[in-house]
Design a protein around this motif. Structure first.
Motif, PDB file in Angstrom:
ATOM      1  N   SER A 159      -1.437  13.621 -11.744  1.00  0.00           N
ATOM      2  CA  SER A 159      -2.527  12.516 -12.591  1.00  0.00           C
ATOM      3  C   SER A 159      -3.539  11.993 -11.846  1.00  0.00           C
ATOM      4  O   SER A 159      -3.293  12.542 -10.783  1.00  0.00           O
ATOM      5  N   ILE A 160      -4.428  11.484 -12.131  1.00  0.00           N
ATOM      6  CA  ILE A 160      -5.239  10.817 -11.787  1.00  0.00           C
ATOM      7  C   ILE A 160      -4.999   9.842 -11.106  1.00  0.00           C
ATOM      8  O   ILE A 160      -5.268   9.416 -10.159  1.00  0.00           O
ATOM      9  N   GLU A 161      -3.496   8.873 -11.565  1.00  0.00           N
ATOM     10  CA  GLU A 161      -2.830   7.103 -10.925  1.00  0.00           C
ATOM     11  C   GLU A 161      -2.410   8.133 -10.016  1.00  0.00           C
ATOM     12  O   GLU A 161      -2.161   7.135  -9.181  1.00  0.00           O
ATOM     13  N   ASN A 162      -1.632   9.638 -10.577  1.00  0.00           N
ATOM     14  CA  ASN A 162      -0.254   9.966  -9.257  1.00  0.00           C
ATOM     15  C   ASN A 162      -1.486  10.413  -8.065  1.00  0.00           C
ATOM     16  O   ASN A 162      -0.706   9.917  -6.952  1.00  0.00           O
ATOM     17  N   ALA A 163      -2.616  10.704  -8.285  1.00  0.00           N
ATOM     18  CA  ALA A 163      -3.280  11.300  -7.342  1.00  0.00           C
ATOM     19  C   ALA A 163      -3.556  10.153  -6.312  1.00  0.00           C
ATOM     20  O   ALA A 163      -3.688  10.328  -5.332  1.00  0.00           O
ATOM     21  N   ARG A 164      -4.176   9.145  -7.187  1.00  0.00           N
ATOM     22  CA  ARG A 164      -4.952   7.727  -6.779  1.00  0.00           C
ATOM     23  C   ARG A 164      -3.248   7.307  -5.627  1.00  0.00           C
ATOM     24  O   ARG A 164      -3.817   6.664  -4.260  1.00  0.00           O
ATOM     25  N   ARG A 165      -2.132   7.141  -6.302  1.00  0.00           N
ATOM     26  CA  ARG A 165      -1.133   6.505  -5.569  1.00  0.00           C
ATOM     27  C   ARG A 165      -0.803   7.194  -4.811  1.00  0.00           C
ATOM     28  O   ARG A 165      -0.325   6.710  -3.309  1.00  0.00           O
ATOM     29  N   LYS A 166      -0.282   8.806  -4.899  1.00  0.00           N
ATOM     30  CA  LYS A 166      -0.401   9.725  -3.180  1.00  0.00           C
ATOM     31  C   LYS A 166      -1.314   9.498  -2.700  1.00  0.00           C
ATOM     32  O   LYS A 166      -1.293   9.442  -1.113  1.00  0.00           O
ATOM     33  N   ARG A 167      -2.558   9.204  -2.670  1.00  0.00           N
ATOM     34  CA  ARG A 167      -3.391   8.472  -1.452  1.00  0.00           C
ATOM     35  C   ARG A 167      -3.417   7.567  -1.139  1.00  0.00           C
ATOM     36  O   ARG A 167      -2.747   7.769   0.886  1.00  0.00           O
TER      37      ARG A 167
END
Length: 1367
Positions: free
Chosen positions: A908-916
């Motif tokens: 998701s958008i938040e998970n992708a940002r956290r992964k980045r």
């Protein structure tokens, strides 16, 4: 309306329930022959034990009705005999009911100025495609199917629809068509539903069948003549009824089964035979005359070896057999009540991939339709004459023809069209379609044609265009569909990988043309689609057929990790809010291409989002959670921050107000009870006051003494019952829907316990330190909703002027409340219009919406139906005949389509940002680690240089290694940590270790411990011969039984005559001795047959000669002594003169005892002697002895094979030693004179199976490498084969040195070491400088060479001799 009997007789019927309850027998039959035909011998009566005569009289059922019982008293029989015989009233063939009097009508509150035709059904876009047999053909152009509470007659050529509403108002269970297509039946649902038979094409109600089941009908079927009708009910009674429908009379009735019944049909060849099928059963029925009258007797099909299956489709064959389908796709041929044969395809393939839903017999061919979307044609003769050929019960056949309709098609039912010269069929697709199939299978066969397409299953969301008569829907079948509901036309559809769960139309403030729509999906993805008219795009050559509308995907993003349940645009269109079951609400900035603003967490799954209307001073977002929480948040401040600088999208400073709903229904009911009691008290006080006045008047008239008794008779006040307790449900009631009333106030509808009211609530003031979990708030006002105790409001919509509130109910009904203008407090919420349109059981209304001009109302339900109503109260001069599809934007055809998110596991958008951010942090950490490693590496190199310099110093100046240990505590601490980590790992793996140890023990105790000896296969060395031992288990229980009777029982004559004598014993001893000697010879041969070294051979030759001479002399001496001993024993064994042979004495005694007893076994007085009688104990004893004998033989055989295996091991060891000696010997012989070294025989794993359970670290590492190779799949098949051979051959037998069971024993190692020592004693010319040899040395070298060549040849011959000896 007159009843049918009024036309022929003067008497009328007693009531609607009594119309279908008449006698089963004609008047010619005497009353005493009339018996109960409702129940078979195995079924129970419908009546309870306390059912009495008064109930029968009240229900207008005479003793001659079909509800008869043997317990009815004889008084009725006498009354029947006294009364004249009742004439059965026949219904006129020309009689019809009035449809307007039967059909259920909308409910309008009394004294309300609301017309009954407030909403008029205009069109239906839905189809309950998963209902059984929900497609019937009335003529070549008209089909009939059920949609909610409506029966729809559809002309599939003109697409015109005709509607018949349910008469009960609670739904339709099943439909059927008369064989002549002149009548059709509508079997309804409800409390004691009716079966209404309509005339076609007049559509007038012709007959009504009553009291056939308790709750609902699931299937109806006419017989081939059309004069009988069979029906079967649903839970709880599952009643099967045979009707004489022309006279509205039940003929036979019984309970079909104790579980769900799917269908009931007549045998086309015999009306007295029926078949029912359902959940895990099939049942065969037959009408039979018994001593109590005509009965319906059922025989349950027994599956036998075949797995029990739900039976959906079946067909009765002309000879009485039944062909049915199964869940796994095979055909079952039933004969009687047993499976005769199970039919499958060649190669044991199933006839269909999945359940077979329908089987038909047409023109000598069997047609099957399955859930795999295939229609297959089978030869009837092959099936009818099929029989089993082996124990499997399967018979392989192949279809004549087959047709694959399409992908993802689930054929549920089929019906043939009556077109001369064509073989067209209509098919019901459970995936949401109606197909037209051509089964002619010729050169001109048409491809399958999809006539109509619908949603499959529950519709999750619905939205209407704010500008025109366009509608969009989505469901879990992964489709998004668009409709023009003004012209009653489906426009376009698009399919995705995941099902849609929410949907809303983009407001005109964002898309002025009203062309965009937002859809939320199961996997948390949000997609924005743009609808446009492709006719406005410039045409190019080769372009396909132009449709009325096309879709363009504009945006795709994934804000959530669970299904999106709510979508809402801010009133100015600047922000889009999305809610999900992952307990988050995400906000997007619309103007910047839906750039993420952020999200905030909610205390529960989100079920609805609503922005405050424009009349409110502030723009706020109300979030309704399923678990009773309602949140309100102000519009967050949009910060212009670079996207790369955002670590997380969570909004930390958002202002939230929370209302945690606390149940007040019990308090409301308590207040109502108090008000009711107060009113009763007031009425009683008024009555008492009236009595007092009356008494006062009587006193004045008669005096006080005469009224004393009257005053004493006044009623004493009764004790009041306690008030209802205050109850709060332990599980909060779910919030269903809500809407704003005023700033900070809202109305909410709840389900479960708190249903039945609309609650008016107000948000509390915001506190920064407030705890949502401990918060409990109560509404300050409520509105009572009539008849919603178990039927709450599921969804709602308002008209444009807020004067009509459209409510979708849980039971599929539509309710419209008429409100006053500017009434946010709903004080005028009283008058309403209510009508059931969707299915009452599973047709919960999921969406309701009014058109932009309030001319239409659209509803969507969980039953897959979409209904369009016209609002008759709105007076419009001219209606648009067709919706206007938005024109395409300039350049829309050249816009790139964004990359779709099809993977449900995508970030998701938040998970992708956290992964980045996590990857970024990990990269920085790795860089720091790399720098530290470089520093440590430099320090380590410097330390090694210091150590090298230290070694170059003189010894007295060097530092000791311990001097470099600056702090011993550090090393001790490191060692301590290492030991602690090892202990921690051992503790962590202790459970796993114990688990696998227990598993290994269980496996050993189950499979290995019961074995006395495993299978050992011994292979020959020079041939392919082999011999295997028995896989011997421990003795059975029979061999362990105690058998004292074997020695105690009396022996027979033959046993006594064959009793072991001295000679017999000696022979047995000799035989046994020879056997044991033979066994010992094999064992000793293995022990003695050990390889000898070269020195042993040379010494042994001399010793052997001496031994031979000595042994020869000893044998001659022993022979003389043995002969002398035998003569002495012979003289000693000479019997005395009066000696009597014991055998002769025993024979004489037996002759004296049994002489003259010549009874034959056929003699009448013959008795079997006790010792010759056979019983279970003797047979068990005999079985035990045989088992022991067989076990002993096998054990002896295994012992011999093991000895043979040990001999082979010895031979291999000897050959290894000889080969080693040969190699050492050839080192001193010229290469040209070398003889090829014999190959060492191979020892196979099957020869030493006990070594499978022996392993060491090397074996485990080899196994690990082998597993790694398999996982990587980097080696080819040849390498894998060689690796497996090395792993399973001699490499498998390679054990750690010194362990028991090694092939190379300690003796062989010692012998090989001696041999190597002997060889090493040979002169080594390489150690000295070579010089010219003298003549003597040359002669010695020649002799040595001859000696070595002789030994070489001798060793090779010895090797061959060993192999020949083994073979």
């Amino acid at each position: 309306m007159k009843d049918p009997d009024d036309q022929d007789t003067d008497g009328g019927r007693s009531g609607s329930r009594s119309e279908g309850r008449r006698s089963l027998r004609s008047n010619s039959r005497p009353p005493e022959d009339i018996t109960d035909d409702l129940f078979t011998d195995e079924e129970e009566s419908y009546f309870d034990d306390d059912f009495d005569l008064e109930d029968i009289e009240e229900d207008s059922i005479s003793s001659q009705d079909f509800f008869q019982s043997g317990r009815i008293s004889q008084d009725i029989a006498t009354e029947v005999e006294k009364e004249p015989e009742e004439v059965i009233k026949k219904i006129s063939e020309n009689f019809f009911y009035n449809y307007s009097e039967l059909v259920s009508t909308p409910y309008v509150t009394p004294e309300a100025d609301i017309p009954l035709d407030f909403l008029t059904l205009e069109h239906s876009f839905g189809y309950d495609c998963k209902k059984r047999a929900n497609l019937q053909l009335l003529d070549n152009n008209t089909v009939m199917y059920i949609a909610g509470n409506q029966l729809i007659l559809l002309n599939f050529k003109t697409k015109e629809q005709t509607y018949l509403h349910s008469c009960s108002g609670e739904g339709i269970g099943a439909i059927g068509v008369h064989p002549e297509k002149t009548y059709f039946t509508v079997a309804e649902k409800g409390s004691f539903p009716k079966i209404i038979i309509y005339d076609y094409p007049s559509l007038r109600p012709y007959r009504i069948l009553r009291d056939g089941t308790e709750k609902a009908y699931v299937y109806v079927d006419f017989n081939s003549d059309g004069n009988l009708l069979a029906s079967v009910g649903s839970h709880p009674d599952y009643t099967i009824t045979i009707w004489n429908w022309m006279q509205e009379q039940p003929t036979l009735r019984t309970k079909a089964f104790s579980q769900d019944v799917f269908k009931v049909t007549f045998n086309p060849e015999d009306d007295e035979q029926l078949t029912t099928s359902g959940l895990g059963h099939i049942k065969f029925w037959e009408m039979a005359f018994t001593f109590t009258g005509l009965k319906l007797q059922g025989s349950l099909g027994r599956f036998g070896k075949t797995s029990t299956s739900d039976i959906e489709g079946y067909i009765e064959l002309p000879d009485g057999k039944v062909l049915s389908g199964s869940e796994w796709g095979n055909l079952l041929l039933w004969e009687g009540s047993l499976i005769k044969v199970e039919l499958c395809r060649t190669g044991m393939k199933s006839c269909h991939q999945g359940p077979i839903n329908q089987i038909m017999l047409d023109e000598g061919e069997v047609i099957t339709a399955g859930s795999d979307g295939c229609v297959r044609i089978w030869d009837f003769e092959t099936i009818d004459t099929a029989d089993t050929i082996d124990d499997t019960g399967l018979l392989e056949i192949e279809p004549i023809n087959e047709l694959q309709v399409d992908k993802n098609v689930n054929l549920f039912s089929m019906i043939k069209m009556d077109e001369i010269g064509n073989n067209f069929w209509l098919a019901q697709d459970a995936s949401g379609a109606i197909w037209k199939l051509d089964l002619s299978f010729s050169n001109i066969t048409q491809d399958p044609e999809c006539l109509f397409s619908f949603h499959s299953g529950a519709i999750e969301a619905l939205a209407v265009s704010p500008l025109t008569y366009l509608m969009a829907t989505t469901a879990l079948d992964c489709f998004v569909r668009f409709y023009d509901f003004a012209s009653k036309t489906p426009l376009i559809q698009m399919k995705f990988k995941q099902g849609g769960t929410s949907l809303t139309w983009v407001p005109r403030t964002v898309s002025y043309s009203g062309a965009q729509i937002v859809i939320g999906f199961q996997d948390g993805v949000v997609r924005i689609l743009e609808l446009y008219d492709p006719k406005g795009i410039t045409l190019f050559a080769g372009r396909k057929k132009i449709l009325d509308a096309e879709l363009h995907m504009k945006y795709v993003f994934k804000p959530h990790t669970a299904e999106v349940t709510a979508l809402a645009y801010e009133r100015d269109g600047e922000i889009l809010a999305t809610g999900s079951k992952d307990n988050t609400v995400f906000l997007f900035e619309v103007e910047k291409d839906y750039k993420p603003i952020g999200y905030f967490n909610t205390p529960g799954p989100v079920c609805q989002l609503m922005w405050s209307p424009s009349s409110h001073p502030e723009s706020t977002l109300m979030t309704l959670c399923e678990n009773g929480y309602i949140l309100e948040s102000l519009t967050p401040t949009i910060k212009d921050v670079d996207d790369h600088d955002v670590v997380s999208y969570e909004i930390q400073d958002i202002v939230l107000r929370c209302f945690h709903f606390s149940s007040v229904k019990s308090k409301i009911l308590r207040l109502k009870e108090i008000e009711r009691r107060e009113k009763i008290k007031e009425l009683k006080e008024k009555e008492k006051e009236a009595k007092r006045r009356k008494l006062a008047e009587l006193r004045e008239a008669f005096g006080e003494e005469e009224l004393v008794e009257v005053e004493s008779d006044e009623e004493e006040e009764e004790e009041e019952e306690p008030l209802p307790p205050i109850f709060i449900p332990p599980i909060p009631s779910p919030i269903l829907c809500g809407f704003y009333s005023e700033p900070g106030k809202f109305w909410v509808s709840l389900g479960n316990y708190d249903s039945g009211f609309l609650y008016h609530c107000q948000f509390p003031p915001f506190f920064s330190d407030s705890d949502f979990q401990n918060q409990a708030d109560e509404p300050f006002d409520f509105r009572f909703l009539e008849d919603t105790e178990d039927n709450p409001i599921q969804t709602f919509a308002f008209s444009s002027n807020q004067t009509m509130m459209f409510c979708g109910m849980r039971n599929g009904g539509i309710r419209v409340y008429i409100l006053s203008e500017n009434d946010p407090s709903l004080t005028s919420l009283k008058d309403y219009w209510h009508f059931n349109v969707h299915d009452n059981n599973y047709g919960c209304v999921k969406g309701v919406s009014a058109s932009f001009d309030d001319q239409y109302l659209v509803t969507a339900g969980a039953d897959g139906n979409i209904f369009v109503f016209s609002v008759t109260s709105i007076v419009v001069a001219e209606k648009e005949a067709k919706a206007k599809v938005p024109s395409p934007r300039f350049g829309i055809e050249s816009e790139p389509i964004p990359e779709d998110i099809e993977d449900p596991k995508a970030y998701s958008i938040e998970n992708a940002r956290r992964k980045r951010e996590y990857d970024k942090l990990m990269k920085e950490v790795e860089e720091i680690k790399a720098g530290k490693r470089e520093q440590i590496k430099a320090l380590r190199n410097q330390f090694w240089k210091l150590l090298a310099m230290n070694k170059e110093l003189p010894a007295h100046m060097q530092f000791q290694r311990t001097d470099f240990n600056i702090d011993a505590i550090i090393h001790a601490e490191i060692n301590k940590k290492t030991i602690f980590k090892i202990q921690q790992v051992e503790k962590e793996l202790a459970w796993e270790k114990q688990k696998y140890e227990l598993g290994l023990k269980k496996l050993q105790s189950r499979f290995h411990d019961p074995l006395e000896s495993d299978t050992v296969v011994v292979y020959a060395i020079q041939s392919e011969h082999q011999i295997a031992s028995y896989r011997l288990v421990k003795p059975s229980k029979y061999s362990k039984l105690k058998r004292p009777s074997q020695s105690e029982r009396r022996m027979s004559k033959m046993e006594r005559f064959e009793k072991e004598g001295p000679g017999r014993k000696e022979s047995i001893k000799e035989t046994g001795g020879s056997v044991s000697l033979q066994e010992e010879s094999i064992i000793e041969k293995g022990k003695k047959f050990r390889p000898r070294t070269l020195s042993e051979i040379m010494v042994g030759n001399q010793i052997e000669k001496i031994k031979n001479v000595i042994q020869k002399a000893e044998r001659a001496q022993n022979k003389i002594l043995q002969r002398k001993k035998e003569w002495d024993e012979l003289y000693k064994s000479r019997p005395d003169d009066d000696y009597e042979d014991p055998k002769d004495v025993q024979a004489i005694r037996e002759a004296q005892m049994f002489m003259g007893d010549f009874n034959l076994k056929t003699a009448p007085d013959y008795k079997i002697p006790e010792h010759m009688r056979i019983n279970a104990a003797k047979k068990e004893e005999e079985l035990g002895s045989l088992d022991t004998m067989a076990h002993g033989k096998k054990k002896y055989m295994n012992k011999c094979i093991l000895s043979l295996r040990d001999l082979k091991l010895a031979v291999i060891e000897e050959i290894q030693c000889l080969v080693q000696e040969l190699k050492n010997l050839q080192m001193s012989i010229p290469t040209s004179k070398h003889i090829s070294i014999p190959q060492i025989p191979q020892l196979y794993p099957e020869e030493v199976p006990e070594r499978r359970f022996q392993y060491d670290e090397e074996t485990l590492l080899r196994f690990k490498r082998k597993q790694q190779k398999r996982q990587d799949e980097k080696t080819d098949s040849k390498q894998t084969g060689s690796a497996s051979t090395s792993g399973g051959g001699l490499g498998f037998l390679k054990m750690s040195p010194g362990k028991e069971g090694d092939v190379t024993t300690r003796d062989s190692l010692s012998r090989s070491s001696k041999a190597s020592t002997f060889i090493m004693e040979l002169p080594k010319s390489s150690e000295f400088e070579k010089a010219e040899p003298s003549d003597v040395e040359v002669e010695i070298m020649k002799r040595d060479e001859v000696k070595h060549l002789y030994m070489q040849q001798y060793l090779c011959n010895r090797d061959n001799t060993s192999e020949d000896t083994w073979n």
